[in-house]
Design a protein around this motif. Structure first.
Motif, short mmCIF file in Angstrom:
data_model
loop_
_atom_site.label_atom_id
_atom_site.label_comp_id
_atom_site.label_asym_id
_atom_site.label_seq_id
_atom_site.Cartn_x
_atom_site.Cartn_y
_atom_site.Cartn_z
N LEU A 4 0.85 -1.06 0.03
CA LEU A 4 0.13 -0.04 0.04
C LEU A 4 0.73 1.17 -0.08
N VAL A 5 0.74 1.91 -1.11
CA VAL A 5 1.81 3.10 -1.20
C VAL A 5 0.74 4.20 -1.14
N VAL A 6 1.07 5.35 -0.05
CA VAL A 6 0.33 6.72 0.16
C VAL A 6 1.16 7.68 -0.23
N MET A 7 0.70 8.37 -1.15
CA MET A 7 1.53 9.60 -1.59
C MET A 7 0.76 10.81 -1.00
N TYR A 8 1.32 11.69 -0.04
CA TYR A 8 0.68 12.69 0.43
C TYR A 8 1.16 13.98 -0.17
N GLY A 9 0.12 14.80 -0.68
CA GLY A 9 0.34 16.13 -1.41
C GLY A 9 0.96 17.14 -0.53
N THR A 10 1.55 18.19 -0.90
CA THR A 10 2.23 19.05 -0.31
C THR A 10 1.17 19.87 0.87
N PRO A 11 1.15 19.73 2.16
CA PRO A 11 0.29 20.05 3.17
C PRO A 11 0.32 21.64 3.26
N SER A 12 -0.83 22.31 3.75
CA SER A 12 -0.65 23.87 3.85
C SER A 12 0.28 24.09 5.16
N ASP A 13 0.54 23.41 5.99
CA ASP A 13 1.71 23.53 7.18
C ASP A 13 2.35 22.29 7.07
N ALA A 14 3.69 22.42 6.59
CA ALA A 14 4.57 21.13 6.34
C ALA A 14 5.13 20.67 7.76
N ALA A 15 5.43 21.74 8.69
CA ALA A 15 6.11 21.59 9.90
C ALA A 15 4.76 20.67 10.85
N ALA A 16 3.76 21.16 10.75
CA ALA A 16 2.56 20.60 11.53
C ALA A 16 2.35 19.18 10.83
N PHE A 17 2.22 19.26 9.63
CA PHE A 17 1.97 17.64 9.18
C PHE A 17 3.04 16.86 9.58
N ASP A 18 4.38 17.15 9.63
CA ASP A 18 5.57 16.17 9.96
C ASP A 18 5.21 15.73 11.46
N ARG A 19 5.12 16.62 12.25
CA ARG A 19 4.66 16.66 13.69
C ARG A 19 3.76 15.57 13.93
N TYR A 20 2.61 15.82 13.28
CA TYR A 20 1.46 14.89 13.66
C TYR A 20 1.56 13.74 13.23
N TYR A 21 2.07 13.49 11.69
CA TYR A 21 2.61 12.30 11.20
C TYR A 21 3.24 11.42 11.85
N ARG A 22 4.42 12.13 12.57
CA ARG A 22 5.44 11.19 13.23
C ARG A 22 4.74 10.76 14.65
N GLU A 23 4.22 11.89 15.20
CA GLU A 23 3.86 11.56 16.68
C GLU A 23 2.40 10.74 16.92
N THR A 24 1.30 10.98 15.74
CA THR A 24 0.01 10.43 15.90
C THR A 24 -0.21 9.36 14.82
N HIS A 25 0.21 9.55 13.48
CA HIS A 25 -0.28 8.70 12.62
C HIS A 25 0.52 7.72 12.77
N ILE A 26 1.79 7.63 12.52
CA ILE A 26 2.63 6.58 12.48
C ILE A 26 2.32 5.36 13.72
N PRO A 27 2.29 5.70 15.03
CA PRO A 27 1.88 4.69 15.86
C PRO A 27 0.41 4.19 15.55
N ILE A 28 -0.54 4.97 15.09
CA ILE A 28 -2.03 4.43 14.64
C ILE A 28 -1.71 3.12 13.56
N ALA A 29 -0.83 3.88 12.46
CA ALA A 29 -0.71 2.86 11.56
C ALA A 29 -0.01 1.55 11.69
#
Length: 102
Positions: A4-29
């Motif tokens: 499963l390859v997920v390609m995320y488009g450029t977010p409105s706030d890259a720093a907030a995206f990166d922080r949320y992705y690492r701290e919240t989404h990765i543990p969920i996934a």
């Protein structure tokens, strides 16, 4: 293996995206049943011609396509899918495929 390859488009706030992705989404996934390997891109996602419209690429590996279907039918898989809508302000494209080593 199946991916499963997920390609995320450029977010409105890259720093907030990166922080949320690492701290919240990765543990969920990473709690998704049947997940064998989880990789994300590091640094800019570019094309041979230069910049791309993507901010991050995630590759999740499973035993086969049936395992991906079962994974996303699970409560953990559903939670991960819903969570994408929370932070992926630049959109997300998902590709699922079986692969073979050649």
């Amino acid at each position: 293996m199946a991916s499963l390859v997920v390609m995320y488009g450029t977010p409105s706030d890259a720093a907030a995206f990166d922080r949320y992705y690492r701290e919240t989404h990765i543990p969920i996934a990473k709690a998704i049943p049947g997940l064998r390997r989880y990789e994300i891109s590091r640094g800019p996602v570019v094309t041979p011609a230069g910049p791309s419209k993507y901010h991050l690429v995630a590759t999740l590996l499973f035993d086969d396509l049936a395992a991906i279907q079962a994974a996303f039918a699970s409560a953990e898989g559903q939670k991960a899918a819903v969570d994408v809508q929370v932070f992926a302000t630049g959109g997300a494209e998902m590709f699922i495929f079986d692969s073979e080593e050649v």
